[in-house]
Design a protein around this motif. Structure first.
Motif, PDB file in Angstrom:
ATOM      1  N   PHE A   7      -2.487  -2.667  -1.872  1.00 57.82           N
ATOM      2  CA  PHE A   7      -2.714  -1.233  -2.049  1.00 57.82           C
ATOM      3  C   PHE A   7      -4.212  -1.080  -2.293  1.00 57.82           C
ATOM      4  O   PHE A   7      -4.740  -1.630  -3.269  1.00 57.82           O
ATOM      5  CB  PHE A   7      -1.912  -0.712  -3.243  1.00 57.82           C
ATOM      6  CG  PHE A   7      -0.431  -0.924  -3.093  1.00 57.82           C
ATOM      7  CD1 PHE A   7       0.331  -0.062  -2.310  1.00 57.82           C
ATOM      8  CD2 PHE A   7       0.211  -1.989  -3.713  1.00 57.82           C
ATOM      9  CE1 PHE A   7       1.703  -0.250  -2.159  1.00 57.82           C
ATOM     10  CE2 PHE A   7       1.577  -2.190  -3.569  1.00 57.82           C
ATOM     11  CZ  PHE A   7       2.319  -1.315  -2.791  1.00 57.82           C
ATOM     12  N   CYS A   9      -7.999   1.189  -2.314  1.00 56.48           N
ATOM     13  CA  CYS A   9      -8.824   2.380  -2.329  1.00 56.48           C
ATOM     14  C   CYS A   9     -10.223   1.930  -2.760  1.00 56.48           C
ATOM     15  O   CYS A   9     -10.445   0.743  -2.978  1.00 56.48           O
ATOM     16  CB  CYS A   9      -8.249   3.490  -3.204  1.00 56.48           C
ATOM     17  SG  CYS A   9      -7.929   3.049  -4.902  1.00 56.48           S
ATOM     18  N   ASN A  12     -10.307   0.988  -6.965  1.00 57.55           N
ATOM     19  CA  ASN A  12      -9.242   0.160  -7.532  1.00 57.55           C
ATOM     20  C   ASN A  12      -9.091   0.427  -9.034  1.00 57.55           C
ATOM     21  O   ASN A  12      -9.073  -0.484  -9.844  1.00 57.55           O
ATOM     22  CB  ASN A  12      -9.496  -1.330  -7.256  1.00 57.55           C
ATOM     23  CG  ASN A  12      -8.331  -2.223  -7.682  1.00 57.55           C
ATOM     24  OD1 ASN A  12      -8.519  -3.261  -8.275  1.00 57.55           O
ATOM     25  ND2 ASN A  12      -7.110  -1.817  -7.386  1.00 57.55           N
ATOM     26  N   SER A  16      -4.223   2.888  -6.618  1.00 57.58           N
ATOM     27  CA  SER A  16      -3.897   1.538  -6.135  1.00 57.58           C
ATOM     28  C   SER A  16      -3.346   0.677  -7.273  1.00 57.58           C
ATOM     29  O   SER A  16      -2.431  -0.125  -7.071  1.00 57.58           O
ATOM     30  CB  SER A  16      -5.116   0.879  -5.493  1.00 57.58           C
ATOM     31  OG  SER A  16      -6.220   0.859  -6.375  1.00 57.58           O
ATOM     32  N   GLU A  20       0.300  -1.025  -7.422  1.00 57.07           N
ATOM     33  CA  GLU A  20       0.529  -2.452  -7.690  1.00 57.07           C
ATOM     34  C   GLU A  20       1.589  -2.611  -8.783  1.00 57.07           C
ATOM     35  O   GLU A  20       2.533  -3.397  -8.642  1.00 57.07           O
ATOM     36  CB  GLU A  20      -0.767  -3.137  -8.116  1.00 57.07           C
ATOM     37  CG  GLU A  20      -0.574  -4.608  -8.448  1.00 57.07           C
ATOM     38  CD  GLU A  20      -1.833  -5.321  -8.936  1.00 57.07           C
ATOM     39  OE1 GLU A  20      -1.685  -6.452  -9.436  1.00 57.07           O
ATOM     40  OE2 GLU A  20      -2.952  -4.764  -8.819  1.00 57.07           O
ATOM     41  N   SER A  35      -3.562  -5.091  -5.578  1.00 59.43           N
ATOM     42  CA  SER A  35      -4.401  -3.921  -5.360  1.00 59.43           C
ATOM     43  C   SER A  35      -5.846  -4.380  -5.399  1.00 59.43           C
ATOM     44  O   SER A  35      -6.178  -5.380  -6.038  1.00 59.43           O
ATOM     45  CB  SER A  35      -4.148  -2.842  -6.424  1.00 59.43           C
ATOM     46  OG  SER A  35      -4.603  -3.272  -7.697  1.00 59.43           O
ATOM     47  N   LYS A  80      -3.368   2.084   2.479  1.00 62.28           N
ATOM     48  CA  LYS A  80      -4.504   2.867   2.003  1.00 62.28           C
ATOM     49  C   LYS A  80      -3.932   4.012   1.176  1.00 62.28           C
ATOM     50  O   LYS A  80      -2.982   4.661   1.585  1.00 62.28           O
ATOM     51  CB  LYS A  80      -5.309   3.410   3.179  1.00 62.28           C
ATOM     52  CG  LYS A  80      -5.901   2.320   4.063  1.00 62.28           C
ATOM     53  CD  LYS A  80      -6.553   2.935   5.285  1.00 62.28           C
ATOM     54  CE  LYS A  80      -7.064   1.870   6.224  1.00 62.28           C
ATOM     55  NZ  LYS A  80      -7.710   2.451   7.410  1.00 62.28           N
ATOM     56  N   MET A  81      -4.514   4.245   0.025  1.00 63.91           N
ATOM     57  CA  MET A  81      -3.944   5.233  -0.886  1.00 63.91           C
ATOM     58  C   MET A  81      -4.280   6.674  -0.491  1.00 63.91           C
ATOM     59  O   MET A  81      -3.624   7.605  -0.916  1.00 63.91           O
ATOM     60  CB  MET A  81      -4.380   4.950  -2.325  1.00 63.91           C
ATOM     61  CG  MET A  81      -3.962   3.573  -2.826  1.00 63.91           C
ATOM     62  SD  MET A  81      -2.222   3.138  -2.509  1.00 63.91           S
ATOM     63  CE  MET A  81      -1.385   4.274  -3.592  1.00 63.91           C
TER      64      MET A  81
END
Length: 137
Positions: A7, A9, A12, A16, A20, A35, A80-81
């Motif tokens: 996950f 971005c 982080n 994300s 996680e 993440s 991608k978040m």
């Protein structure tokens, strides 16, 4: 062998990290959750930490930290978040963008809404992996 899901971005620190934590909670039987981002933050967003602790009894301060893309193993699936800016690039066999708004600096209601959206998406991703709807060949 379980799929590895990242996950990602930029920072982080919020979405994300929530993904996680929820991936580990709801889908650890199906995939490993990681993440990461392109920039480290000194700590995970403390509003995100508080909301995840309240909703799911997970203390992300104890179980996770901000990580760079290079700090995680190669992954099969990249999520991608929702970056609004340029999302980090990480290679994967399957890539999707969940397009989630960043709740940072907003109300608890926004964090709860984001957490619940991530929970639903994690459960859906788990189901799609189980049903072989995502090609990891």
């Amino acid at each position: 062998m379980k799929a590895k899901v990242a996950f990602i971005c930029v920072h982080n620190s919020c979405r994300s990290q929530m993904a996680e934590a929820l991936g580990k909670l709801f889908a650890s039987d199906v995939f490993e959750s990681y993440s990461a981002g392109t920039e480290l933050t000194p700590q995970i967003n403390q509003d995100a930490v508080r909301i995840i602790k309240n909703l799911y009894n997970i203390d992300m301060n104890k179980t996770q930290k901000s990580k760079l893309l290079g700090d995680i193993p190669p992954v099969d699936i990249v999520i991608k978040m929702g970056c609004n800016v340029v999302c980090p690039y990480l290679p994967g066999k399957h890539i999707e963008d969940w397009g989630l708004d960043d709740p940072s600096g907003k109300s608890d209601e926004e964090f709860i809404k984001t957490a619940k959206a991530i929970e639903e998406k994690v459960k859906d991703l788990s189901k799609r992996i189980k049903n072989n709807e995502i090609n990891l060949g």
